[in-house]
Write a protein that holds these residues in place. Structure first.
Motif, mmCIF file in Angstrom:
data_model
loop_
_atom_site.group_PDB
_atom_site.id
_atom_site.type_symbol
_atom_site.label_atom_id
_atom_site.label_comp_id
_atom_site.label_asym_id
_atom_site.label_seq_id
_atom_site.Cartn_x
_atom_site.Cartn_y
_atom_site.Cartn_z
ATOM 1 N N TRP A 18 0.832 -1.191 0.000
ATOM 2 C CA TRP A 18 0.000 0.000 0.000
ATOM 3 C C TRP A 18 0.867 1.241 0.000
ATOM 4 O O TRP A 18 2.049 1.208 0.309
ATOM 5 C CB TRP A 18 -1.009 0.006 1.137
ATOM 6 N N LEU A 34 -3.672 2.323 7.361
ATOM 7 C CA LEU A 34 -4.414 1.153 6.900
ATOM 8 C C LEU A 34 -5.620 1.552 6.058
ATOM 9 O O LEU A 34 -5.911 0.925 5.034
ATOM 10 C CB LEU A 34 -4.848 0.306 8.100
ATOM 11 N N ASP A 35 -6.315 2.594 6.467
ATOM 12 C CA ASP A 35 -7.461 3.062 5.682
ATOM 13 C C ASP A 35 -7.009 3.642 4.349
ATOM 14 O O ASP A 35 -7.684 3.477 3.320
ATOM 15 C CB ASP A 35 -8.248 4.108 6.470
ATOM 16 N N THR A 36 -5.860 4.307 4.335
ATOM 17 C CA THR A 36 -5.348 4.884 3.094
ATOM 18 C C THR A 36 -4.999 3.798 2.085
ATOM 19 O O THR A 36 -5.048 4.027 0.875
ATOM 20 C CB THR A 36 -4.111 5.757 3.378
ATOM 21 N N ALA A 37 -4.672 2.609 2.580
ATOM 22 C CA ALA A 37 -4.365 1.502 1.679
ATOM 23 C C ALA A 37 -5.523 1.215 0.733
ATOM 24 O O ALA A 37 -5.318 0.789 -0.406
ATOM 25 C CB ALA A 37 -4.024 0.250 2.485
ATOM 26 N N SER A 38 -6.735 1.462 1.200
ATOM 27 C CA SER A 38 -7.926 1.241 0.368
ATOM 28 C C SER A 38 -8.394 2.512 -0.333
ATOM 29 O O SER A 38 -9.353 2.472 -1.107
ATOM 30 C CB SER A 38 -9.065 0.696 1.231
ATOM 31 N N HIS A 39 -7.712 3.624 -0.053
ATOM 32 C CA HIS A 39 -8.121 4.910 -0.632
ATOM 33 C C HIS A 39 -6.905 5.689 -1.116
ATOM 34 O O HIS A 39 -6.553 6.735 -0.546
ATOM 35 C CB HIS A 39 -8.891 5.725 0.402
ATOM 36 N N PRO A 40 -6.234 5.212 -2.163
ATOM 37 C CA PRO A 40 -5.056 5.935 -2.668
ATOM 38 C C PRO A 40 -5.378 7.345 -3.136
ATOM 39 O O PRO A 40 -4.475 8.176 -3.243
ATOM 40 C CB PRO A 40 -4.570 5.044 -3.820
ATOM 41 N N TRP A 87 -6.630 9.533 -1.476
ATOM 42 C CA TRP A 87 -6.383 10.453 -0.358
ATOM 43 C C TRP A 87 -4.977 11.045 -0.412
ATOM 44 O O TRP A 87 -4.709 12.048 0.244
ATOM 45 C CB TRP A 87 -6.554 9.728 0.975
#
Length: 230
Positions: free
Chosen positions: A180, A213-219, A221
């Protein structure tokens, strides 16, 4: 409007190469409206003002004081300040370690004696998330580019101090290995930096690991943008 976070900065009280104090960094990011900053000074065994010939507890306290100065400067402002460190191997291969604190460091002096791959495994098993900072950085003092794709969690694909080419290579590297992505300014000089990079999330975070961890699913951002005052 989102909540901006700086994931990679240095302060002159600890990092030998920094040209801005903790208070100056905090003031700069407050002016920019950031929700939080992560203080990632060069680690105890790296290019730091912390003496290497003093007891381990004093080294940890001296190193952590860099974070404390920033936290004190931000007190009452509403901006959150987080602690992490930049661990280096060889010349110019650097990793951002998020999620562990001074209490862990005090109990794990022996970790500094571990070879790099074992060190990554050790801190990750303790709960850290490890991001390879500017993995394709080129400079005269860097003898080789070292990659440890099986030993990190993420890659800094936007570093505000690196070239577009180096960042593009980092992004490709992360994608090829399914790692990520993160972003940070690597800010050593507060407002004199030429551009900024970081994470802009839709809500406030009080835990850097959760944000990463949340950014891993929301590049989407992630951002890297010129600093208009430079």
């Amino acid at each position: 409007m989102g909540y901006k976070y700086e994931m990679h900065l240095h302060t002159s009280e600890i990092s030998l190469c920094a040209g801005a104090t903790a208070a100056e960094q905090v003031e700069f990011y407050l002016q920019k409206g950031y929700a939080g900053i992560c203080v990632t000074n060069h680690f105890i065994n790296g290019v730091t003002h912390v003496p290497k010939d003093i007891p381990w507890a004093d080294r940890v306290a001296g190193y952590y004081h860099g974070y404390e100065l920033a936290a004190e400067a931000a007190k009452g402002t509403g901006m959150d300040v987080f602690f992490a460190w930049e661990y280096s191997i060889g010349g110019g291969t650097d990793f951002l370690v998020y999620g562990l604190g001074p209490d862990w460091l005090l109990k794990n002096e022996e970790s500094l004696d571990l070879p790099p791959k074992a060190y990554m495994q050790y801190v990750r098993e303790a709960g850290a998330l490890v991001v390879h900072a500017h993995p394709f950085r080129e400079a005269g003092y860097i003898d080789m580019i070292r990659l440890l794709p099986r030993d990190v969690d993420g890659v800094e694909i936007y570093n505000a101090c690196r070239t577009d080419f180096e960042n593009a290579m980092a992004k490709q590297y992360a994608g090829n290995y399914g790692l990520w992505a993160s972003a940070g300014s690597d800010n050593h000089v507060a407002g004199r930096i030429r551009q900024l990079a970081g994470i802009e999330a839709p809500r406030r975070y009080t835990d850097m690991k959760e944000l990463l961890l949340d950014t891993a699913s929301h590049p989407e951002w992630l951002f890297c943008e010129p600093h208009p005052e430079q």
